[in-house]
Write a protein that holds these residues in place. Sequence first.
Motif, PDB file in Angstrom:
ATOM      1  N   ILE A 213     -70.724  21.714   1.541  1.00 20.13           N
ATOM      2  CA  ILE A 213     -69.733  21.081   2.416  1.00 20.13           C
ATOM      3  C   ILE A 213     -68.345  21.641   2.125  1.00 20.13           C
ATOM      4  O   ILE A 213     -67.562  21.941   3.047  1.00 20.13           O
ATOM      5  CB  ILE A 213     -69.745  19.545   2.240  1.00 20.13           C
ATOM      6  N   SER A 214     -68.019  21.813   0.853  1.00 23.32           N
ATOM      7  CA  SER A 214     -66.723  22.384   0.472  1.00 23.32           C
ATOM      8  C   SER A 214     -66.572  23.803   1.003  1.00 23.32           C
ATOM      9  O   SER A 214     -65.506  24.193   1.489  1.00 23.32           O
ATOM     10  CB  SER A 214     -66.565  22.368  -1.047  1.00 23.32           C
ATOM     11  N   VAL A 215     -67.649  24.567   0.923  1.00 17.70           N
ATOM     12  CA  VAL A 215     -67.618  25.933   1.460  1.00 17.70           C
ATOM     13  C   VAL A 215     -67.333  25.902   2.958  1.00 17.70           C
ATOM     14  O   VAL A 215     -66.503  26.666   3.466  1.00 17.70           O
ATOM     15  CB  VAL A 215     -68.949  26.661   1.175  1.00 17.70           C
ATOM     16  N   LEU A 216     -67.982  25.015   3.683  1.00 17.89           N
ATOM     17  CA  LEU A 216     -67.785  24.929   5.134  1.00 17.89           C
ATOM     18  C   LEU A 216     -66.358  24.526   5.474  1.00 17.89           C
ATOM     19  O   LEU A 216     -65.766  25.041   6.433  1.00 17.89           O
ATOM     20  CB  LEU A 216     -68.766  23.929   5.743  1.00 17.89           C
ATOM     21  N   GLU A 217     -65.812  23.604   4.711  1.00 14.02           N
ATOM     22  CA  GLU A 217     -64.436  23.171   4.962  1.00 14.02           C
ATOM     23  C   GLU A 217     -63.454  24.316   4.762  1.00 14.02           C
ATOM     24  O   GLU A 217     -62.501  24.490   5.518  1.00 14.02           O
ATOM     25  CB  GLU A 217     -64.082  21.999   4.054  1.00 14.02           C
ATOM     26  N   ASN A 218     -63.688  25.105   3.714  1.00 17.27           N
ATOM     27  CA  ASN A 218     -62.793  26.230   3.435  1.00 17.27           C
ATOM     28  C   ASN A 218     -63.025  27.395   4.378  1.00 17.27           C
ATOM     29  O   ASN A 218     -62.118  28.210   4.607  1.00 17.27           O
ATOM     30  CB  ASN A 218     -62.963  26.700   1.987  1.00 17.27           C
ATOM     31  N   ALA A 219     -64.233  27.491   4.921  1.00 18.71           N
ATOM     32  CA  ALA A 219     -64.581  28.632   5.774  1.00 18.71           C
ATOM     33  C   ALA A 219     -63.832  28.631   7.104  1.00 18.71           C
ATOM     34  O   ALA A 219     -63.766  29.663   7.776  1.00 18.71           O
ATOM     35  CB  ALA A 219     -66.086  28.639   6.043  1.00 18.71           C
ATOM     36  N   GLN A 220     -63.251  27.504   7.474  1.00 16.56           N
ATOM     37  CA  GLN A 220     -62.537  27.437   8.751  1.00 16.56           C
ATOM     38  C   GLN A 220     -61.366  28.417   8.791  1.00 16.56           C
ATOM     39  O   GLN A 220     -61.049  28.958   9.846  1.00 16.56           O
ATOM     40  CB  GLN A 220     -62.036  26.016   8.999  1.00 16.56           C
ATOM     41  N   GLY A 221     -60.739  28.634   7.638  1.00 16.55           N
ATOM     42  CA  GLY A 221     -59.582  29.530   7.611  1.00 16.55           C
ATOM     43  C   GLY A 221     -59.717  30.682   6.655  1.00 16.55           C
ATOM     44  O   GLY A 221     -58.753  31.414   6.425  1.00 16.55           O
ATOM     45  N   ARG A 222     -60.895  30.875   6.089  1.00 16.11           N
ATOM     46  CA  ARG A 222     -61.095  31.958   5.129  1.00 16.11           C
ATOM     47  C   ARG A 222     -62.337  32.766   5.477  1.00 16.11           C
ATOM     48  O   ARG A 222     -63.350  32.222   5.874  1.00 16.11           O
ATOM     49  CB  ARG A 222     -61.228  31.394   3.707  1.00 16.11           C
ATOM     50  N   ARG A 223     -62.219  34.040   5.265  1.00 20.02           N
ATOM     51  CA  ARG A 223     -63.341  34.923   5.545  1.00 20.02           C
ATOM     52  C   ARG A 223     -64.301  34.967   4.359  1.00 20.02           C
ATOM     53  O   ARG A 223     -63.968  34.542   3.256  1.00 20.02           O
ATOM     54  CB  ARG A 223     -62.831  36.331   5.835  1.00 20.02           C
ATOM     55  N   SER A 224     -65.460  35.514   4.612  1.00 20.23           N
ATOM     56  CA  SER A 224     -66.470  35.845   3.598  1.00 20.23           C
ATOM     57  C   SER A 224     -67.311  34.665   3.131  1.00 20.23           C
ATOM     58  O   SER A 224     -68.454  34.852   2.694  1.00 20.23           O
ATOM     59  CB  SER A 224     -65.826  36.511   2.359  1.00 20.23           C
ATOM     60  N   LEU A 225     -66.782  33.449   3.175  1.00 21.87           N
ATOM     61  CA  LEU A 225     -67.500  32.306   2.631  1.00 21.87           C
ATOM     62  C   LEU A 225     -68.734  31.961   3.462  1.00 21.87           C
ATOM     63  O   LEU A 225     -69.833  31.810   2.922  1.00 21.87           O
ATOM     64  CB  LEU A 225     -66.567  31.087   2.549  1.00 21.87           C
ATOM     65  N   LEU A 226     -68.542  31.826   4.761  1.00 26.92           N
ATOM     66  CA  LEU A 226     -69.649  31.423   5.627  1.00 26.92           C
ATOM     67  C   LEU A 226     -70.768  32.472   5.665  1.00 26.92           C
ATOM     68  O   LEU A 226     -71.947  32.115   5.577  1.00 26.92           O
ATOM     69  CB  LEU A 226     -69.122  31.129   7.033  1.00 26.92           C
ATOM     70  N   PRO A 227     -70.432  33.756   5.789  1.00 24.19           N
ATOM     71  CA  PRO A 227     -71.510  34.745   5.745  1.00 24.19           C
ATOM     72  C   PRO A 227     -72.309  34.704   4.448  1.00 24.19           C
ATOM     73  O   PRO A 227     -73.541  34.846   4.458  1.00 24.19           O
ATOM     74  CB  PRO A 227     -70.768  36.084   5.886  1.00 24.19           C
ATOM     75  N   ALA A 228     -71.618  34.506   3.320  1.00 18.82           N
ATOM     76  CA  ALA A 228     -72.317  34.464   2.031  1.00 18.82           C
ATOM     77  C   ALA A 228     -73.276  33.281   1.978  1.00 18.82           C
ATOM     78  O   ALA A 228     -74.428  33.402   1.539  1.00 18.82           O
ATOM     79  CB  ALA A 228     -71.311  34.392   0.891  1.00 18.82           C
ATOM     80  N   LEU A 229     -72.810  32.125   2.423  1.00 17.93           N
ATOM     81  CA  LEU A 229     -73.656  30.929   2.406  1.00 17.93           C
ATOM     82  C   LEU A 229     -74.866  31.112   3.317  1.00 17.93           C
ATOM     83  O   LEU A 229     -76.010  30.856   2.927  1.00 17.93           O
ATOM     84  CB  LEU A 229     -72.830  29.716   2.828  1.00 17.93           C
ATOM     85  N   ALA A 230     -74.621  31.577   4.554  1.00 24.05           N
ATOM     86  CA  ALA A 230     -75.711  31.712   5.528  1.00 24.05           C
ATOM     87  C   ALA A 230     -76.724  32.768   5.091  1.00 24.05           C
ATOM     88  O   ALA A 230     -77.938  32.584   5.252  1.00 24.05           O
ATOM     89  CB  ALA A 230     -75.137  32.064   6.894  1.00 24.05           C
ATOM     90  N   LYS A 231     -76.238  33.860   4.532  1.00 21.01           N
ATOM     91  CA  LYS A 231     -77.149  34.926   4.111  1.00 21.01           C
ATOM     92  C   LYS A 231     -78.077  34.450   2.994  1.00 21.01           C
ATOM     93  O   LYS A 231     -79.288  34.730   3.014  1.00 21.01           O
ATOM     94  CB  LYS A 231     -76.348  36.140   3.639  1.00 21.01           C
ATOM     95  N   ASN A 232     -77.528  33.718   2.020  1.00 20.02           N
ATOM     96  CA  ASN A 232     -78.359  33.222   0.930  1.00 20.02           C
ATOM     97  C   ASN A 232     -79.428  32.267   1.431  1.00 20.02           C
ATOM     98  O   ASN A 232     -80.583  32.308   0.992  1.00 20.02           O
ATOM     99  CB  ASN A 232     -77.481  32.545  -0.120  1.00 20.02           C
TER     100      ASN A 232
ATOM    101  N   GLN B 253     -77.593  16.798  -4.669  1.00 25.17           N
ATOM    102  CA  GLN B 253     -76.283  16.265  -4.296  1.00 25.17           C
ATOM    103  C   GLN B 253     -75.177  17.255  -4.631  1.00 25.17           C
ATOM    104  O   GLN B 253     -74.241  17.449  -3.844  1.00 25.17           O
ATOM    105  CB  GLN B 253     -76.036  14.924  -5.019  1.00 25.17           C
ATOM    106  N   ASN B 254     -75.269  17.887  -5.798  1.00 28.10           N
ATOM    107  CA  ASN B 254     -74.253  18.863  -6.202  1.00 28.10           C
ATOM    108  C   ASN B 254     -74.206  20.038  -5.238  1.00 28.10           C
ATOM    109  O   ASN B 254     -73.132  20.500  -4.836  1.00 28.10           O
ATOM    110  CB  ASN B 254     -74.527  19.365  -7.621  1.00 28.10           C
ATOM    111  N   LEU B 255     -75.377  20.531  -4.858  1.00 27.08           N
ATOM    112  CA  LEU B 255     -75.416  21.665  -3.931  1.00 27.08           C
ATOM    113  C   LEU B 255     -74.930  21.271  -2.539  1.00 27.08           C
ATOM    114  O   LEU B 255     -74.257  22.059  -1.851  1.00 27.08           O
ATOM    115  CB  LEU B 255     -76.832  22.249  -3.857  1.00 27.08           C
ATOM    116  N   PHE B 256     -75.249  20.062  -2.134  1.00 24.25           N
ATOM    117  CA  PHE B 256     -74.779  19.579  -0.826  1.00 24.25           C
ATOM    118  C   PHE B 256     -73.251  19.509  -0.811  1.00 24.25           C
ATOM    119  O   PHE B 256     -72.602  19.992   0.123  1.00 24.25           O
ATOM    120  CB  PHE B 256     -75.383  18.207  -0.532  1.00 24.25           C
ATOM    121  N   GLU B 257     -72.674  18.902  -1.838  1.00 24.86           N
ATOM    122  CA  GLU B 257     -71.208  18.779  -1.903  1.00 24.86           C
ATOM    123  C   GLU B 257     -70.552  20.158  -1.966  1.00 24.86           C
ATOM    124  O   GLU B 257     -69.493  20.389  -1.358  1.00 24.86           O
ATOM    125  CB  GLU B 257     -70.813  17.933  -3.110  1.00 24.86           C
ATOM    126  N   PHE B 258     -71.167  21.059  -2.711  1.00 20.95           N
ATOM    127  CA  PHE B 258     -70.647  22.421  -2.793  1.00 20.95           C
ATOM    128  C   PHE B 258     -70.675  23.085  -1.416  1.00 20.95           C
ATOM    129  O   PHE B 258     -69.692  23.697  -0.977  1.00 20.95           O
ATOM    130  CB  PHE B 258     -71.469  23.231  -3.798  1.00 20.95           C
TER     131      PHE B 258
END
Length: 1408
Positions: free
Chosen positions: A847-866, A840-845
């Motif tokens: 989701i937060s990354v995805l929400e922030n990734a709409q207007g910020r760089r670097s977050l989505l690539p880091a998540l997808a690469k891992n 649950q903690n990782l899921f919520e985290f």
Amino acid sequence: MSSSLSLIAQYLATEKRVEIAEKLSADISSNPEAIDALCQILDVLDLEESSTVFANILDYSTKIIYSATSEEEDEESVDYANVLKFAAKLPKLRQQLLSKILSSLKTYIHENHNFIPEFDSIVEVQNSSASDYTEPIEISNDLVLSLFSFLHSFFVAIPDIGDLDQSIDSVLLKLLSINDEKISSIISKLLRWRISYIAEKIDNSDMLWKIIFALESSGKKYHKSHAFILWLRYLDSGLAHYEVYQNIVKTERYWKVLQSGLISDSHEFRKFCLSILQLSVKSINCSFENSIMSWDSTKSSLYLSEWARYCTLFEIMAIDTSLHQAEAGRRDITGLISPQSFIHPSWGFCLLSTGFKASMDSVRKFSLDLLLSIPDEHLHLIKYGLKFLEEVYLPYAMLAPHYAVRPEDGVNKCIFGEIMTKFIANLLVNLTSEKEYQDVALSILNVLENLKETFDPSRIYIAHGLLLGLSNKMVLRFDIHRSVLLKIFEVNAEGDLFEKVIQTINFRILLHFKITQNTLLSFFELLNLFIRFNGNQIVNENFTLIQEYLQTNEIDSQSLFSLLKDENVTGDLKALIIKVLNSSQDQLLCYLSNCSGETIAQVIQSSSELSILSSPQLVELFNKIITQKPSSVIYSSLATVDFENLQALIPSKSYISDLWKSIISESQSDELPVLELMLQKHKFFNNIYAHSTSVVMDFVGLVELETKILSKSSKLVKSVKEFYKLKEEIYGEYYKTLEITSTKSKGYSIEDILKVLNSDSSNHRANFSMVQLLNNFLSTNNDTQIASLKKVVKFLTDLWKSLDSSRLQLNQKDLHVLMIDTILHPSLLSLSVDDDETSQNLFEFAISVLENAQGRRSLLPALAKNLSTYQVEQHEKFEALPWVVEILVRAFIVYQIRNNVFKLENIIGDIYDRRISLTSGCDLYSSVYGPEEVSAKIYLMAIFNSVKTSTFANQIVNFIFENEREFYFLQVNKSTDGFEEWRRIQLFTIIVSVLDIAGFEDKLDTLMELVGTDPSPLVRVFIEWILSFNLLKSKKYVQQILEDLSNENANLKPTVITSYERIIFLMISQLSPEQEVQVLQNFLAVIIPGATSNKAVTRHFSLSLVVSIYEEIESKKLKIDSHLKEIVFNMYKSASSSESYGQFRSGDALLWDIKQDLSLVSISGGVLMRVSDRDIFDYISRQSYLKYLTPQQSQFLNHAIGLEHKDLWIRDKLIQKRSVAKTGTTSQSPLQTKSGAWNTVMDVDETTRGKEVVRSDLIVVSSLVDKPPNLGGICRLCDVLGAGLLTLNDIKVKSHPQFKNVAVTADYWMPMIEVKPEDIKMYLREKKREGYTLIGLEQTDKSVELNNELQFPKKSLILLGREKEGVPGDLLAELDFCVEIKQVGVIRSMNIQTATAIIVHAYSTQHC
């Protein structure tokens, strides 16, 4: 009184005439008849015979003139006729009245100091003496206005005012400069009657021109207007042949002032100046040349011809703003900016600038296109148009909307930005003198400074163009360019990438100053200021350019050493010069030995590449300054030194140990200065500690130290307001030491780390060190207890929530990426497989990354690469992650910011890598942000195309189908919503990625329905792909489609038919030859009739598909029925021989291979590029996949990366066809001259705008119409057709943008008044009393049809109804009759503009 009274009076005795005259003069105030009688007596009376008569007349006239006030309604309400009758008879009366008025006005002038100051030296007005007054009079504004009213009547009746001409004209000219719009405007009208006298009497001096130029430059709009009016009046007076004018016309100022008026924002001023220009060039009778104008009187006819065309072009661009005519005059306009033109280039730039100020954006864009189309070899002429470049062209060209990003050859590009860079560079390339370079460069730099808040990419493109244009030219001057460049250094761009690029360009521009020994210090001072604003990094990266620059300018070591001795050279400046002096080691070491510790520290800080830094002498100096009570400045300078490359300077272990002990001791102090010095000392310690082999304390001991730090600071917390900031920095350094020690020490556990972690920390350095500490531990320890790992997850997610609450500060992206890497560490991901809380903690985290990734760089690539890495390493556990399906799907449909600035960072970064950076293989974007955002899509595509089990594939597909209400996946919410379409394309991309693994048996019916309901052709491509693939396993649906296609009653839409046909053919091409023959023969029974369908879409697609079928038969040598084959061949032959064959997309271009194209490139846009000419922004190239996917990831894929097949891309094919079609050049078009700019001069003395147009008596009442575009159109057509008056509901609508866009400039000339809807009835009745016939434009049972037999009365009023409801009943009752326009169509009414045009045109054909 008898008209023969004067005749009778001749026969009376003198005494009798005097007696009668005196009685009549005494009675003129009360008896109007006495005035006419007295006027006749005056014909035979000598006033010397009676002073009483003259005194009475003078008294009467004075009272009339001085008793009137401006409170009267208008000048006509005061009857000056009788006074003027007397004045016409009595010259003495004229002189005395004017003398009195003149005295009053002089007194007013000297009591009122509110004039243009410059006029004091131009027009001198002496004050009136006390003897001029018989009694004191208060000279109020009202009195002055009444005097002007009388003078107007007087000048009209009696133009020649005798000896007072010059005096009264001087007073009027002085009053013209008053800072009172009402008075100045009245004076301007009065001067219309005096201009010929003024011009003739003062033309032996340049006073009139000084007046005109002073008014024009006063800064007040009404003064400028009066200047142009006075100018026009003079030119229209017929006196322009005078020598004084011919001398004035030779001056540069004359033409510069005229140019300024031509580019005015005021449409009226532009019209004034066009007329002035026309009259000016016609009046020239001498040869001359100045900086912006030349004339050869021997070639006057040629010059006049060129100027006539110029005036026509100006009318098109600046007055009428006619786009289509401007386009026809493209060559003429750009031809003005040529060395061969008779007209100076500045006039071409002047004309072009008016287009940039047009109200219609289409005209502004056209003007920009014109500017950019000027031949490169003529662009150096911009030296004559720098004012326009600086104030008009570049400010518009730098607006963000121009810098659109478009995919080209599968790569995003900003074509306009590249064009602007080239344009700016070419402005300088062909300049011939240093002065020209300096002027042009200064204008561009001024723009960059003045528009410092504008769009960052546009500033980069412009600055880069300047840099390219200055290539290898040292022409900038410190006394000219230094100040503006310094201001540019201070401007910060938004985002590290833009900042790096723009400041690197700024630095390079700095290297184009012309330096000598005398200006060498100025150079280093400016360079030092650059470093102060932007740091050392850019200078270090470009250091070789500084050395080359100094060598080019012959600055040697001796010159630099001499500079060091200058008393103005400070510590940081010394460090900079020493850095450049790297080659003279002995001299440098000798010099440094006498420098302060601060200077030595600054040298080491800024010059890590200096060879002397590794010398024993320098090491000795370094040890000396760090052991002799270093200051805070020394510690802070050394804290950022790159000790990794300066190993020789790393102190001994004993020094490091002693330094650490002093830090521990001082960290427990209660004195603020001690703690502040300790902080700088600790920063220095961490820098050398990280690069040394020393271990100052074991990890556990360091953990225990945490409780002692700031243990005595309680008083400081209360007494020092911002002590908390110091505290956070101190703890930040403590955590940094802890992190460094963790890499050097062993024997500690995760529990030891958890003891000192603080998730409430707001210090970036502390947070980064804590997370890095955990990351290091997780990467080196594989046997950590589950309970401890859960605590790690809890700490990390709590810290993330804390950061998220402050919106993830943009300057902490390194921390954010590190947190993603740590939270998604394989050990924690594996923990979440079986642990619900962690899951649950990782899921919520996530989701937060995805929400922030709409207007910020670097977050989505880091998540997808891992996630991708984890899938490759542990795919079974990956597919068992309970939360990963939802995260993967949601990650794939994250709709990141699509504005240009977000996309431009990649493009600008690429420009830096290829054209600016000195380092080969540079990747600026990655160094700033990490992997490009597209890498996230690449990693996610790799994940979807690496799914190993049908169970996991079905989970993905089911999640998409089950969330229909959120995604609008099956039932489109808004068919025109681009985001919805994009999201459906992404979701189908996911589904196609697992097409060969997932099961679709229960979803085929739904997908079949979607073929007919989804409005997007791009989405239907994926649906057809899925269906055709699954039809290989389902004969049922093949038969169903064939039956539907052959059933005439199925009423299938053409789009459904083409989809069905394509599905069948895509499926057929995958069958074995035997199966293919069988199905293909059934299919041809549908296709052949379809090729003759009366529906164009069906017919064209079916016929083009026949071509593909024939080629399929031939290539595979399919044995189909001979008769069918013959039919197919004949159709193929007919189609391929058609002239239109290949001009449109054929069946082949709309097809793909549903199996071979199951590759990453094809699924992620490759197929769409083949079947659609739309921009596919999400297309991912093969090169991008190869760049980001590791060999392990590539080998793990179910589907190959694939090829691009660019030769099949429809967009490129169509572009090629269009380019082939564009043959030949556009011939020059004749220019329209609707109002005859060359032969028509603006009549400035009309009291109402547009009076030069002869208008009819027609009144159009549009007060019931409320839409601005409709009203704008009605205004325009009423002006064009000569209507006399237009009424509006609200006169302010004239300023509405939509009104002005449609009206163009008609609102300047069309007479309009405001009549509110509730006042229409009264207005109609009023006009009825004036003799108007009231006509309604409405359909009623008694309406008269508009035809050739209907005759409109000359005084007609036409009432227009509301757009929908028409004319209200109460107003219909007021009308004389209604007119209706015959209609034969289905729609019962036409647009109000169209209807108005028809009826007003019918009227105008009869009366205009």
